[in-house]
Design a protein around this motif. Structure first.
Motif, PDB file in Angstrom:
ATOM      1  N   ARG A  37     135.728  60.978  -9.084  1.00 58.88           N
ATOM      2  CA  ARG A  37     136.726  60.438  -9.994  1.00 58.88           C
ATOM      3  C   ARG A  37     136.062  59.562 -11.057  1.00 58.88           C
ATOM      4  O   ARG A  37     136.468  59.557 -12.214  1.00 58.88           O
ATOM      5  N   ARG A  38     135.036  58.834 -10.651  1.00 58.68           N
ATOM      6  CA  ARG A  38     134.394  57.922 -11.583  1.00 58.68           C
ATOM      7  C   ARG A  38     133.649  58.674 -12.673  1.00 58.68           C
ATOM      8  O   ARG A  38     133.625  58.292 -13.830  1.00 58.68           O
ATOM      9  N   ASN A  39     133.018  59.773 -12.289  1.00 55.11           N
ATOM     10  CA  ASN A  39     132.143  60.471 -13.227  1.00 55.11           C
ATOM     11  C   ASN A  39     132.636  61.848 -13.651  1.00 55.11           C
ATOM     12  O   ASN A  39     132.090  62.448 -14.572  1.00 55.11           O
ATOM     13  N   ALA A  40     133.653  62.361 -12.954  1.00 49.91           N
ATOM     14  CA  ALA A  40     134.150  63.716 -13.232  1.00 49.91           C
ATOM     15  C   ALA A  40     133.019  64.741 -13.184  1.00 49.91           C
ATOM     16  O   ALA A  40     133.002  65.710 -13.936  1.00 49.91           O
ATOM     17  N   ASP A  41     132.064  64.504 -12.312  1.00 51.79           N
ATOM     18  CA  ASP A  41     130.903  65.393 -12.199  1.00 51.79           C
ATOM     19  C   ASP A  41     130.393  65.307 -10.761  1.00 51.79           C
ATOM     20  O   ASP A  41     129.727  64.336 -10.407  1.00 51.79           O
ATOM     21  N   PRO A  42     130.666  66.309  -9.915  1.00 47.78           N
ATOM     22  CA  PRO A  42     130.278  66.236  -8.497  1.00 47.78           C
ATOM     23  C   PRO A  42     128.787  66.011  -8.279  1.00 47.78           C
ATOM     24  O   PRO A  42     128.394  65.247  -7.407  1.00 47.78           O
ATOM     25  N   ASP A  43     127.944  66.672  -9.090  1.00 47.39           N
ATOM     26  CA  ASP A  43     126.494  66.505  -8.910  1.00 47.39           C
ATOM     27  C   ASP A  43     126.073  65.082  -9.252  1.00 47.39           C
ATOM     28  O   ASP A  43     125.265  64.468  -8.542  1.00 47.39           O
ATOM     29  N   ARG A  44     126.627  64.559 -10.340  1.00 48.61           N
ATOM     30  CA  ARG A  44     126.321  63.184 -10.724  1.00 48.61           C
ATOM     31  C   ARG A  44     126.824  62.219  -9.654  1.00 48.61           C
ATOM     32  O   ARG A  44     126.157  61.228  -9.319  1.00 48.61           O
ATOM     33  N   ALA A  45     128.010  62.501  -9.121  1.00 53.82           N
ATOM     34  CA  ALA A  45     128.580  61.628  -8.099  1.00 53.82           C
ATOM     35  C   ALA A  45     127.688  61.586  -6.864  1.00 53.82           C
ATOM     36  O   ALA A  45     127.437  60.525  -6.301  1.00 53.82           O
ATOM     37  N   ALA A  46     127.212  62.753  -6.426  1.00 52.75           N
ATOM     38  CA  ALA A  46     126.343  62.808  -5.253  1.00 52.75           C
ATOM     39  C   ALA A  46     125.043  62.056  -5.513  1.00 52.75           C
ATOM     40  O   ALA A  46     124.528  61.354  -4.639  1.00 52.75           O
ATOM     41  N   ALA A  47     124.511  62.192  -6.717  1.00 53.87           N
ATOM     42  CA  ALA A  47     123.262  61.496  -7.057  1.00 53.87           C
ATOM     43  C   ALA A  47     123.476  59.987  -7.080  1.00 53.87           C
ATOM     44  O   ALA A  47     122.630  59.218  -6.616  1.00 53.87           O
ATOM     45  N   ASP A  48     124.632  59.569  -7.624  1.00 56.90           N
ATOM     46  CA  ASP A  48     124.932  58.133  -7.646  1.00 56.90           C
ATOM     47  C   ASP A  48     125.045  57.570  -6.243  1.00 56.90           C
ATOM     48  O   ASP A  48     124.628  56.444  -5.967  1.00 56.90           O
ATOM     49  N   LYS A  49     125.621  58.356  -5.354  1.00 56.45           N
ATOM     50  CA  LYS A  49     125.772  57.898  -3.969  1.00 56.45           C
ATOM     51  C   LYS A  49     124.408  57.641  -3.346  1.00 56.45           C
ATOM     52  O   LYS A  49     124.197  56.613  -2.683  1.00 56.45           O
ATOM     53  N   ILE A  89     134.221  57.589   5.196  1.00 54.88           N
ATOM     54  CA  ILE A  89     132.766  57.588   5.328  1.00 54.88           C
ATOM     55  C   ILE A  89     132.215  58.937   4.865  1.00 54.88           C
ATOM     56  O   ILE A  89     132.749  59.995   5.199  1.00 54.88           O
ATOM     57  N   ASP A  90     131.145  58.904   4.079  1.00 56.12           N
ATOM     58  CA  ASP A  90     130.453  60.081   3.563  1.00 56.12           C
ATOM     59  C   ASP A  90     131.268  60.850   2.534  1.00 56.12           C
ATOM     60  O   ASP A  90     130.917  61.974   2.170  1.00 56.12           O
ATOM     61  N   SER A  91     132.362  60.279   2.045  1.00 58.20           N
ATOM     62  CA  SER A  91     133.143  60.933   1.000  1.00 58.20           C
ATOM     63  C   SER A  91     132.595  60.527  -0.358  1.00 58.20           C
ATOM     64  O   SER A  91     132.272  59.373  -0.586  1.00 58.20           O
ATOM     65  N   VAL A  92     132.473  61.485  -1.265  1.00 57.26           N
ATOM     66  CA  VAL A  92     132.007  61.166  -2.619  1.00 57.26           C
ATOM     67  C   VAL A  92     133.147  61.276  -3.617  1.00 57.26           C
ATOM     68  O   VAL A  92     132.929  61.265  -4.814  1.00 57.26           O
ATOM     69  N   SER A  93     134.395  61.398  -3.132  1.00 57.55           N
ATOM     70  CA  SER A  93     135.514  61.613  -4.046  1.00 57.55           C
ATOM     71  C   SER A  93     135.653  60.472  -5.053  1.00 57.55           C
ATOM     72  O   SER A  93     136.035  60.684  -6.194  1.00 57.55           O
ATOM     73  N   ASP A  94     135.343  59.267  -4.619  1.00 52.53           N
ATOM     74  CA  ASP A  94     135.439  58.139  -5.544  1.00 52.53           C
ATOM     75  C   ASP A  94     134.445  58.294  -6.679  1.00 52.53           C
ATOM     76  O   ASP A  94     134.748  58.003  -7.836  1.00 52.53           O
ATOM     77  N   TYR A  95     133.260  58.795  -6.353  1.00 48.54           N
ATOM     78  CA  TYR A  95     132.253  59.017  -7.377  1.00 48.54           C
ATOM     79  C   TYR A  95     132.653  60.177  -8.285  1.00 48.54           C
ATOM     80  O   TYR A  95     132.391  60.172  -9.479  1.00 48.54           O
TER      81      TYR A  95
END
Length: 303
Positions: free
Chosen positions: A216-228, A208-214
Motif C-alpha cells: 500500500r505504501r509503495n504500490a509496488d510488491p517488489d519494492r515493498a518486499a525489498a523495503d521489508k 506477521i510476515d505480511s508485506v501488504s502495508d508496504y
C-alpha cells in the motif's frame, strides 16, 4: 500485537511445558506488581520465568525468579544483600532460570544481571543488590516491526546511554570499550529511525510476515518486499546494539546519568530512555578529549 506471545505459547505447548501468563507488568515495574507475579507463580508451582517484552518484564522476571527460589523470604529480600550461601559459583544470587525475549531495542536486560524496580515508598527507581543473568536470550527483529515509533526511539536512546556510560566509566576495560565502539557503530545505522526521518515497520493490524502495508505504501510488491528486508536489517542492527550495550554494562555498570534519571522518570513521568539521554551531553563533555572524539565518531556525530 507483534505475535511474540502466540509464538512463545506455541513453543511451550508443542514441548508440553506447563506455564501461566502474567500480563500485568507495567512500564518501570513496581515491587508491588512483582509480588503479584511471585504469588501467582508460587500458587502454580512455577520453577522458571520467561521475560517477554521490553526491559520492564525482563527485569521483573529476574526479580520474580529470585522470590520464587527463595519462597520462604519476604519482599524485603529483594533489597537485602545475599549471603554467601545464597550465591552460586559465579557470585550471582541463586534463582530459578530466566529466559529473556526482548521486543524493544534498549535495555540489554537479556545479557546483564541487573534489575531495576520502582519503589513507591521511596518515590524513585532502585537497582536490586542481586545479580541474575538469563540462561537464554532470544532476539528477533521481526517483533520490532510492530513497535510504535516512540518505543523504538525511547529504547534506542537507552542503548546509547548504556554505551556512553560504559565507556566513560572507572570500571571500563579494553574489552568493554571495544564492545562500546562496536555497539555505537551498529546503533548509528538507526539514527534516521530514532530522529523520525525514516519510517519502519507495520501499521494498523498487519500480520506477521505480511508485506501488504508496504504494498500500500509503495504500490509496488517488489519494492515493498525489498523495503521489508531493509527495515528488518536496520532494526536487527539496533537490536544487536542493545544486546552489545547490555554486555558492556554487565562489565562496568551504568553511571551518573542513569542515577539522575530515576527521579525524573518517577516524578515527571519522562520515559526511561529520554530521561537518561537528557544528561548525556553534559556527561560526555566531562570526558577526556580522546574519549569524546572516539564516542562521537562511532555515533557518526563528529570526525
Amino acid at each position: 500485537k507483534n505475535g511474540s506471545l502466540q509464538e512463545l505459547e506455541r513453543a511451550l505447548n508443542e514441548t508440553g511445558t506447563e506455564y501461566v501468563v502474567f500480563d500485568r507488568i507495567e512500564e518501570n515495574p513496581s515491587v508491588e506488581t512483582v509480588k503479584e507475579a511471585r504469588d501467582l507463580g508460587v500458587s502454580k508451582g512455577a520453577d522458571f520465568c520467561i521475560g517477554l517484552g521490553g526491559g520492564s518484564p525482563i527485569d521483573a522476571a529476574k526479580a520474580v525468579s529470585i522470590l520464587l527460589f527463595h519462597n520462604n523470604r519476604g519482599m524485603d529480600y529483594l533489597y537485602e544483600k545475599p549471603t554467601f550461601d545464597e550465591l552460586d559459583e559465579k557470585g550471582h544470587t541463586l534463582a530459578y532460570p530466566v529466559v529473556a525475549i526482548p521486543t524493544t531495542c534498549g535495555t540489554g536486560a537479556e545479557v546483564n544481571g541487573v534489575a531495576v524496580l520502582t519503589r513507591h515508598d521511596l518515590k524513585t527507581k532502585k537497582s536490586l543488590p542481586h545479580r541474575v543473568f538469563p540462561v537464554v536470550a532470544l532476539l528477533d527483529p521481526r517483533y520490532l516491526m510492530y513497535a510504535p515509533y516512540e518505543v523504538i526511539r525511547n529504547t534506542a536512546i537507552d542503548t546509547m546511554s548504556h554505551l556512553v556510560e560504559s565507556y566513560i566509566n572507572t570500571n571500563a576495560t579494553e574489552a568493554s570499550k571495544r564492545l562500546v565502539i562496536e555497539g555505537l557503530n551498529l546503533w548509528s545505522r538507526g539514527k534516521d529511525i530514532i530522529l523520525g526521518k525514516r519510517r519502519v515497520g507495520y501499521t494498523k493490524d498487519e500480520r506477521i510476515d505480511s508485506v501488504s502495508d508496504y504494498v500500500r505504501r509503495n504500490a509496488d510488491p517488489d519494492r515493498a518486499a525489498a523495503d521489508k528486508v531493509t527495515d528488518l536489517k536496520l532494526l536487527g542492527d539496533m537490536l544487536k546494539a542493545s544486546n552489545i550495550a547490555g554486555e558492556a554494562i554487565a562489565i562496568t555498570g551504568t553511571s551518573l546519568p542513569h542515577a539522575l534519571s530515576y527521579r525524573l522518570t518517577y516524578q515527571a513521568g519522562v520515559a526511561h530512555g529520554p530521561a537518561t539521554g537528557i544528561f548525556q551531553p553534559g556527561f560526555i563533555s566531562h570526558a577526556d578529549e580522546d574519549s569524546q572524539k572516539k564516542l562521537l565518531r562511532a555515533m557518526k556525530m563528529g570526525s
